[in-house]
Design a protein around this motif. Structure first.
Motif, short mmCIF file in Angstrom:
data_model
loop_
_atom_site.label_atom_id
_atom_site.label_comp_id
_atom_site.label_asym_id
_atom_site.label_seq_id
_atom_site.Cartn_x
_atom_site.Cartn_y
_atom_site.Cartn_z
N ALA A 199 0.74 -1.16 -0.02
CA ALA A 199 0.02 0.00 -0.06
C ALA A 199 0.76 1.17 -0.07
CB ALA A 199 -0.88 -0.14 1.19
N CYS A 200 1.94 1.05 0.75
CA CYS A 200 2.81 2.54 0.77
C CYS A 200 3.63 2.70 -0.52
CB CYS A 200 3.77 2.29 1.96
SG CYS A 200 3.36 2.44 3.52
N TYR A 201 3.91 1.47 -1.12
CA TYR A 201 4.51 1.67 -2.54
C TYR A 201 3.69 2.21 -3.60
CZ TYR A 201 6.27 0.29 -7.38
OH TYR A 201 6.55 0.40 -8.43
N LEU A 202 2.28 1.71 -3.58
CA LEU A 202 1.22 2.08 -4.60
C LEU A 202 0.94 3.62 -4.09
CD1 LEU A 202 -1.14 -0.99 -4.69
CD2 LEU A 202 0.47 -0.21 -6.63
N TRP A 205 -7.28 5.47 3.03
CA TRP A 205 -8.30 4.53 3.15
C TRP A 205 -8.46 3.57 4.25
CZ3 TRP A 205 -9.16 -0.63 1.39
CH2 TRP A 205 -10.50 -1.16 1.39
N MET A 206 -7.18 2.90 4.47
CA MET A 206 -7.12 1.80 5.45
C MET A 206 -7.30 2.47 6.82
SD MET A 206 -4.66 -1.16 4.25
CE MET A 206 -3.28 -0.15 3.34
N ASN A 207 -7.01 3.44 6.96
CA ASN A 207 -7.10 4.33 8.13
C ASN A 207 -8.36 5.01 8.52
OD1 ASN A 207 -4.59 3.19 9.25
ND2 ASN A 207 -3.48 4.95 8.09
N GLY A 208 -9.25 5.12 7.41
CA GLY A 208 -10.66 5.83 7.60
C GLY A 208 -10.57 6.95 7.21
N ARG A 209 -9.56 7.71 6.59
CA ARG A 209 -9.52 9.19 6.24
C ARG A 209 -10.04 9.59 4.98
NH1 ARG A 209 -3.47 9.71 7.25
NH2 ARG A 209 -3.41 8.28 8.99
#
Length: 90
Positions: free
Chosen positions: A20-23, A34-38
């Motif tokens: 996810a960091c790379y993308l 998105w994974m952290n709900g922001r």
């Protein structure tokens, strides 16, 4: 849970986070947000376009200010400017 299953679970989570960091860095997909709900949809690029526009505007301002500083330096370092300053001081 066995040690092997815990190790596989943590390595899987770490792998997903690294991908996810790379993308995010490569395509600005905002998957970590998105994974952290922001954010609602990580693939909407409207915010990235506005951020790029703001960065470009800031770069243009910096270039303009750099040119103005160079002009002022050229004026101040001229010998005529020093002579005019000495005349005004008298």
């Amino acid at each position: 849970m066995s040690t092997l299953s815990l190790l596989m679970l943590f390595s899987g989570i770490a792998t997903i986070a690294l991908i996810a960091c790379y993308l995010d860095a490569k395509f600005q997909w905002r998957l970590n947000d998105w994974m952290n709900g922001r954010c609602d949809n990580p693939f909407i690029s409207s915010e990235t376009k506005t951020l790029k526009a703001c960065i470009q505007e800031k770069d243009e301002k910096i270039d303009a200010l750099t040119q103005r500083i160079e002009t002022l330096e050229a004026i101040v370092t001229e010998p005529a400017y020093e002579l005019n300053k000495k005349i005004n001081a008298l």
